[in-house]
Design an enzyme around this catalytic site. Structure first.
Site, mmCIF file in Angstrom:
data_model
loop_
_atom_site.group_PDB
_atom_site.id
_atom_site.type_symbol
_atom_site.label_atom_id
_atom_site.label_comp_id
_atom_site.label_asym_id
_atom_site.label_seq_id
_atom_site.Cartn_x
_atom_site.Cartn_y
_atom_site.Cartn_z
ATOM 1 N N ALA A 1 29.115 -27.967 -24.799
ATOM 2 C CA ALA A 1 28.273 -28.812 -25.849
ATOM 3 C C ALA A 1 28.184 -27.762 -26.846
ATOM 4 O O ALA A 1 28.370 -26.606 -26.664
ATOM 5 C CB ALA A 1 26.507 -29.517 -25.701
ATOM 6 N N ASN B 1 25.454 -26.908 -32.891
ATOM 7 C CA ASN B 1 25.717 -26.904 -34.099
ATOM 8 C C ASN B 1 23.727 -26.959 -35.461
ATOM 9 O O ASN B 1 23.722 -28.118 -34.816
ATOM 10 C CB ASN B 1 27.017 -27.962 -35.131
ATOM 11 N N HIS C 1 19.280 -26.695 -23.555
ATOM 12 C CA HIS C 1 20.705 -25.662 -23.903
ATOM 13 C C HIS C 1 21.002 -25.428 -25.350
ATOM 14 O O HIS C 1 20.269 -24.466 -26.180
ATOM 15 C CB HIS C 1 21.634 -25.380 -22.838
ATOM 16 N N GLU C 2 21.091 -26.525 -25.644
ATOM 17 C CA GLU C 2 21.413 -26.692 -27.253
ATOM 18 C C GLU C 2 20.207 -26.429 -28.144
ATOM 19 O O GLU C 2 20.625 -26.049 -28.897
ATOM 20 C CB GLU C 2 22.423 -27.896 -27.058
ATOM 21 N N GLU D 1 23.013 -16.682 -25.694
ATOM 22 C CA GLU D 1 23.939 -17.529 -24.520
ATOM 23 C C GLU D 1 23.350 -16.717 -23.334
ATOM 24 O O GLU D 1 22.311 -17.511 -22.452
ATOM 25 C CB GLU D 1 25.422 -17.479 -24.004
#
Ligand code: TRP
Ligand code: ZN
Length: 888
Positions: free
Chosen positions: A269, A272, A304-305, A327
């Site tokens: 994923a 953005n 996570h995103e 990350e």
């Protein structure tokens, strides 16, 4: 590839700040079935920090057609710019000006899936790391941060939904059935966070009220047939938003949070700003079509995103060498989130993954520090080292400064650097300052590659009642780093007496750096090549429990008695350590038998293994998830990592022998735990239910190897009666891998039932690609021409080629080399279609030096065949050439 064409490496030491800044960008996209027109209006100015006199403006590009350039409204004629090495260079430009560029791109024929492309009739973008340059000419580097507006024009009936970052600010009708929508993102961002989506999508919506009382609209856009698979992702997102408020004090900052699910996606994923784009496999979930592991993956990736909104977006990376800044930190955050959501064995899963894949990367030709010094193709550095080892480094910092100290450090980091593009060192500095500590030596974790090894031995002096641990650290050379400086390693330790009671730990000497978690549990930093740790007032020969919770990403060599390990399985107070002791015990026994196997001796099953397994199966008070994990034998891949010049046939044989003998000895117990763990309530993806099913299916897995009528009918009964994909796919897997009964019929039925669910078809492909059956390679080849397979879809490629090469030990490594040959051909085919995916497929071949000599040669032959081809992408070239640097 000829030398003069060999791609060039980029070095961290060459970093220079950008010569120009782009304050504001207004983009217009005119989407059509053939050519898409992109208009970009940029407000450019000289960077006051630039050291260069009247520098040229260099904009990155690639596979785009330039139409016009204007400066302050005036057309720039051909003499005043050049396009060279994919860059657009404008020689003489004012100090501050408006630059307008019109380009044409072809998203329909973009199979690389970076930049703007089409997936199932939907336009979407992927700009990280350097995809934006395939959309328009730009300073495609994360330290150029701009405010973006986006206007999208498209056919209204085909593309009713038009999305970009930020908030919608206008829409309207155009001629010929077309329409437009405009978006404005109020936050400055690097272009890798830009996103655009256009399609005919259904939407699941919800909302979240933040801690300060702002209402945020949540929208999950999917293809209409997937509307029944949205609930879990939305629930996970709301949990993640709450968690980040509670644990890090971080609130969401826009009025709308959108996620779009796409079928063709190179990774999991993408974060953005305000418009996450997800691989369908990481967002869609429904009990009928998704396994428990799938549900957990969705929760983890959605988290996570979301967490990237602060660790990545609000504070971003100065350059791509700093990737682990966002990350590693964000993986650490999502791991902790998943554990807090109830996954009791999260740490066990993460450590298993790290030891299997990251340790292997560290031991191979692609080894690099979590902050690399150079790269040829940045996409090749989205690695398990940058992600998972990066998370371990953040976790060690957390261990060293404690929960509260870590929060103070993160607060300082986010507040100080909000809106900036920074380095890993800025993160470490913030932690140091907030806690008044010196992480000088600790910084070597960012610079040095390789897995340190800790050699530990113990000596007990009953006279003085002192237990001495002698610790030596060593790190093998890695490419470009022959000599390593000692690491700063937090070693967490407990001691147990012969009754299984914890002993109060007291480290001798004046060591202010020892951290006491409680009176029985301490963290002792190891920072010299050789060091002694002495525990005082130890009244008997104690059994140490070392590297608890895997307090550092190191290999621990501690030669202890198998009896001591079996003892810790029963008595250690910590679940992780019990599992760790069991794994070590099984591993020791398996290694002994691999040796026996190679010497042609009879295989014997270690009684201690049986009794330990029997013990955990009998203890109904233990967490089912933990029992299931303890029963799980070390994977074939981990056994390769743990043995030298690995003999894949022996590994497979011994592992099967263990499974069969354990199943035979413990059949009654396995059967009763199997029956006892059948749930009679409706499926829910709760931690409790997942634990129950995991133990049930672990038992089934053992029972299925018995080949008895009872075990066969158990598998078929479960396949027929399952009301969820966890149980259904577990049964199918055992049936196919053991070739029970009419296994071919079972596969056909499964396909017919699920052929319209692409993610279930991926499971079906994976089961076949990982089969140890003798004709599996032929089956894989047959699947290549099955209508369910598509080389242009990375999920299908991973399910077939990826599973075969990574999860089919005996067939990929078959003595004839046919598995490697087939795989090299797949990589070459993929090189033309999707270089990022092609490069990732090479990973299993890069590890050639782990195998016995016959395999080594055959694997190198396959690599040489690849490198001999013309037109290799940078992605494939970099990995193959580095893998062949020490070839045989
Ligand atoms: N930043 C993404 C993440 O959350 C990684 C990613 C997604 C990515 N798509 C990509 C990286 C394509 C490289 C290329 O981890
Ligand atoms: Zn990420």
């Amino acid at each position: 590839m000829k030398d003069n064409q060999a791609p060039q490496a980029i070095y961290l030491k060459d970093y220079r700040c950008p010569d120009y800044l782009i304050d504001k960008v207004d983009l217009t996209f005119k989407l059509y079935d053939q050519d898409t027109v992109v208009l970009s209006r940029m407000e450019v100015m000289l960077n006051p920090d630039s050291k260069v006199e009247s520098p040229p403006l260099e904009l990155d590009g690639g596979d785009i057609k330039l139409v016009t350039i204007k400066i302050d409204g005036e057309l720039v004629n051909d003499d005043n710019y050049i396009v060279e090495n994919e860059q657009l260079v404008l020689k003489a430009v004012p100090k501050s000006f408006v630059l307008e560029i019109e380009t044409i791109i072809q998203p329909q024929s973009n199979t690389r899936l970076e930049g703007l492309y089409v997936s199932n009739g939907m336009f979407c973008t992927q700009c990280e790391a350097q995809g934006f340059r395939h959309i328009t000419y730009f300073m495609d580097r994360p330290d150029v941060m701009s405010r973006f507006t986006t206007r999208i024009e498209a056919d209204k009936s085909k593309y009713p939904i038009l999305l970009s970052n930020g908030n919608p600010v206008g829409d309207g009708a155009l001629e010929d059935g077309r329409h437009w929508v405009s978006w404005e993102d109020p936050f400055k961002k690097p272009c890798y966070l830009f996103a655009l989506v256009a399609g005919d999508l259904a939407c699941a919506d919800d909302s979240f009220t933040t801690c300060s009382g702002r209402k945020v609209d949540i929208r999950l856009y999917v293809e209409p047939q997937d509307l029944d698979k949205c609930d879990h992702a939305i629930e996970s997102l709301k949990n993640a938003m709450t968690w980040d408020e509670e644990v890090y004090g971080r609130e969401y900052d826009l009025d709308i949070y959108m996620i779009v699910a796409v079928s063709h996606f190179n990774m999991g994923a993408m974060e953005n700003k305000g418009l996450n784009i997800f691989n369908t496999s990481c967002v869609l979930a429904n009990p009928a079509t998704t396994t428990d592991a799938g549900f957990q993956r969705v929760e983890g990736v959605v988290g996570h995103e979301y967490f990237h909104n602060w660790s990545g977006n609000r504070v971003t990376c100065r350059d791509w060498f700093q990737l682990s800044l966002k990350e590693g930190f964000t993986v650490f955050r999502d791991e902790e989130f998943s554990r807090d959501m109830g996954c009791s064995i999260k740490r066990i899963e993460d450590v298993t993954y790290l030891k299997t894949y990251q340790f292997a990367e560290d031991a191979g030709p692609m080894a690099h520090p979590i902050r690399p010094d150079s790269y040829i193709e940045m996409n090749n550095f989205y690695t398990t080292t940058v992600y998972q080892k990066g998370a371990e480094v953040v976790r060690m910092i957390h261990t060293l400064v404690g929960e509260a100290g870590f929060r103070k450090g993160c607060d300082l980091y986010f507040d100080r650097h909000d809106g900036q593009a920074v380095t890993c060192d800025d993160f470490v500095c913030a932690i140091e300052e907030a806690n008044q500590i010196d992480l000088g030596q600790f910084r070597r974790w960012y610079q040095q590659a390789g897995t340190p090894e800790l050699e530990v031995s113990t000596a007990y002096d009953s006279g003085t009642q002192v237990l001495t641990l002698s610790v030596a650290q060593y790190c093998a050379p890695t490419p470009g780093q022959d000599k390593k400086q000692p690491f700063y390693i937090p070693l967490r330790i407990s001691l147990f007496d012969s009754e299984g009671q914890p002993i109060v730990v007291k480290v001798k000497g004046d060591r202010s750096d020892v951290l006491y978690i409680n009176e029985y549990d301490c963290v002792v930093p190891v920072f010299e090549r050789k060091q002694e740790i002495c525990f005082e007032d130890v009244s008997e020969r104690a059994i140490p429990s070392l590297l608890r919770n895997f307090s550092a990403p190191v290999k621990l060599n501690y030669r202890c008695l198998k009896e001591d390990l079996a003892f810790l399985v029963r008595h250690d107070s910590d679940a992780f350590s019990r599992w760790d002791a069991a794994q070590k015990l099984v591993l020791l026994s398996i290694k002994e038998q691999i040796q026996n196997c190679q010497e042609g001796m009879d295989l014997v099953l270690d009684e201690l293994v049986v009794s330990s397994f029997e013990y955990v199966l009998q203890d109904q008070s233990l967490d089912d998830a933990l029992v299931a994990r303890i029963l799980m034998l070390p994977s074939e891949a981990y056994l390769v990592e743990e043995t030298e010049l690995s003999d894949t046939d022996a590994i497979f044989k011994v592992r099967q022998f263990f499974k069969r003998s354990i199943a035979t000895k413990l059949e009654a117990l396995l059967l009763s735990r199997y029956e006892g763990n059948k749930l009679s309530v409706a499926y829910e993806a709760t931690a409790e239910q997942i634990a129950v099913r995991s133990l049930k299916n672990a038992c089934l897995d053992y029972l299925s190897v018995l080949g008895s009528d009872v075990s066969e009918s158990l598998c078929f009964a479960q396949l027929a009666s399952a009301d969820n994909m966890t149980d259904e796919s577990a049964a199918l897997r055992t049936i196919v891998h053991q070739q029970l009964g009419d296994w071919r019929g079972a596969l056909d039925d499964f396909y017919n039932k699920w052929q319209h669910e692409p993610l279930v078809v991926d499971l079906w492909i994976g089961v076949q690609a990982s089969s140890p059956a003798e004709d599996a390679l032929a089956q894989v080849k047959a699947l290549e021409s099955h209508k369910a397979f598509e080389q242009t879809n990375p999920n299908k490629v991973r399910a077939l080629y990826g599973t075969f090469a990574n999860a089919n030990l005996v067939n990929f490594h078959q003595g004839s080399g046919a598995g490697y040959q087939f795989h090299a051909d797949c990589i070459l085919a993929m090189n033309k279609i999707n270089p990022q995916i092609a490069a990732r497929l090479i990973t299993p071949l890069t590890k050639w030096s782990s195998y016995n000599l016959v395999r080594q040669k055959a694997m190198c032959d396959a690599l040489r065949e690849i490198i001999a081809q013309p037109d290799l992408s940078n992605d494939v070239y970099e990995i193959v050439s580095k893998s062949l640097a020490d070839q045989i």
